[in-house]
Design a protein around this motif. Structure first.
Motif, PDB file in Angstrom:
ATOM      1  N   ARG A  65      -9.047 -45.063 -28.967  1.00  8.58           N
ATOM      2  CA  ARG A  65      -8.733 -46.487 -29.070  1.00  8.58           C
ATOM      3  C   ARG A  65      -7.348 -46.689 -29.680  1.00  8.58           C
ATOM      4  N   GLN A  66      -7.065 -45.953 -30.730  1.00  3.74           N
ATOM      5  CA  GLN A  66      -5.760 -46.077 -31.388  1.00  3.74           C
ATOM      6  C   GLN A  66      -4.638 -45.564 -30.496  1.00  3.74           C
ATOM      7  N   THR A  67      -4.900 -44.456 -29.805  1.00  6.61           N
ATOM      8  CA  THR A  67      -3.887 -43.887 -28.917  1.00  6.61           C
ATOM      9  C   THR A  67      -3.577 -44.821 -27.760  1.00  6.61           C
ATOM     10  N   PHE A  68      -4.613 -45.427 -27.184  1.00  8.54           N
ATOM     11  CA  PHE A  68      -4.434 -46.357 -26.081  1.00  8.54           C
ATOM     12  C   PHE A  68      -3.555 -47.533 -26.505  1.00  8.54           C
ATOM     13  N   ALA A  69      -3.858 -48.115 -27.659  1.00 13.44           N
ATOM     14  CA  ALA A  69      -3.073 -49.252 -28.156  1.00 13.44           C
ATOM     15  C   ALA A  69      -1.633 -48.838 -28.435  1.00 13.44           C
ATOM     16  N   ARG A  70      -1.460 -47.664 -29.005  1.00 11.82           N
ATOM     17  CA  ARG A  70      -0.115 -47.182 -29.314  1.00 11.82           C
ATOM     18  C   ARG A  70       0.693 -46.947 -28.035  1.00 11.82           C
ATOM     19  N   ASN A  71       0.045 -46.416 -27.013  1.00  9.97           N
ATOM     20  CA  ASN A  71       0.742 -46.166 -25.753  1.00  9.97           C
ATOM     21  C   ASN A  71       1.124 -47.457 -25.037  1.00  9.97           C
ATOM     22  N   GLU A  72       0.243 -48.442 -25.090  1.00 12.29           N
ATOM     23  CA  GLU A  72       0.577 -49.746 -24.516  1.00 12.29           C
ATOM     24  C   GLU A  72       1.839 -50.310 -25.152  1.00 12.29           C
ATOM     25  N   GLN A  73       1.879 -50.280 -26.475  1.00 13.37           N
ATOM     26  CA  GLN A  73       3.025 -50.837 -27.177  1.00 13.37           C
ATOM     27  C   GLN A  73       4.288 -50.050 -26.883  1.00 13.37           C
TER      28      GLN A  73
END
Length: 292
Positions: free
Chosen positions: A242-250
């Motif tokens: 979840r954290q990685t997905f959000a970080r990659n989006e940003q």
């Protein structure tokens, strides 16, 4: 241009091509592709599963219904979505806030498609024979083996591939990238780190849940389980993913903002022409103008 954002959906292989409706905004000749989806999608489906004549007819009938629904109810919003992007490029307002808003709108559109196709997916899957289910399992296993095999490549090779893939996607819209833009892409690719294993682990969790649901496809809760897999896949994510997905989006949003800030007039003109062409292709579709 393929989506440069992280994968927004773990799609069910049997109906994966229906999700391609949303990706049409990335096609060079979107009108031509859209008009031929009823021909292209069955070819994609057949890569995963051999259907009986009756199943194929049911699939094609429901596909036509979904395409008609999508064109008449969803494409008008896509036209406005393209208009917003066009205005932001023209006025130099390609900001993190605006790109985040456009991304959230795209997610919402994907969610609408997932809701629309869920009943058809349930109907199709419930009618699969045990042999067809095993064939689908075999396809999933093959896909996972191939992806795991790629993880054995040297990190430098995978990093280079990621960089080249993004340069190509951006180049399709902007033309030849400048050295500064290419450097920014390289920085973006490196910043993501070696995360493919984490993504594959998440994919494996989704597939395991799908397999278990499919093994009990006649159960009363089967429709709810498929709805969860198609519409609420985030519920299967662990906290690290979840954290990685959000970080990659940003990271992807910041990359776009920076690349556009470095764009010259020629690149901006090319981008605007591409957006105008896509808008024209969409707007000329017969289903938006009273046709079939």
């Amino acid at each position: 241009m393929r989506s440069i954002f992280p994968r927004l959906r773990e799609r069910l292989p049997l109906v994966a091509a229906l999700g391609a409706l949303l990706l049409l905004v990335s096609c060079t000749r979107v009108g031509l592709v859209y008009r031929n989806l009823d021909v292209l999608i069955p070819w994609s489906v057949n890569e995963y599963l051999s259907m009986t004549t009756e199943q194929e007819q049911t699939f094609k009938t429901r596909l036509q219904e979904h395409l008609a629904w999508h064109c008449k109810t969803q494409l008008p919003a896509y036209l406005e979505w393209l208009n917003e992007i066009n205005r932001e490029v023209e006025t130099g307002q390609v900001t993190e806030a605006n790109l985040r808003a456009r991304l959230e709108e795209a997610k919402g559109a994907i969610e609408e498609i997932a809701k629309e196709i869920t009943p058809s997916t349930v109907q199709l899957l419930r009618k699969l024979t045990d042999a067809q289910v095993q064939e689908l399992y075999d396809s999933l296993d093959k896909d996972m083996r191939q992806r795991r095999e790629k993880l054995r490549d040297e990190w430098d090779d995978r990093l280079e591939e990621r960089t080249e893939r993004m340069e190509k996607r951006l180049g399709n819209w902007l033309g030849r990238l400048s050295p500064a833009q290419r450097q920014r892409v390289s920085e973006w690719a490196l910043s993501l780190g070696d995360q493919n294993g984490l993504w594959l682990d998440n994919r494996a969790r989704w597939q395991a849940e799908f397999r278990d649901a499919l093994a009990h496809r006649q159960a009363d809760d089967f429709p709810a389980r498929i709805a969860r897999l198609l519409q609420r896949r985030e519920e299967l994510w662990n906290e690290q993913y979840r954290q990685t997905f959000a970080r990659n989006e940003q990271a992807a949003i910041r990359l776009l903002v920076d690349v556009m800030a470095l764009a010259d007039d020629k690149q901006r003109t090319r981008l605007l022409n591409r957006l105008d062409g896509m808008h024209t292709d969409f707007a000329s579709l017969a289903c938006l103008n009273g046709g079939g």
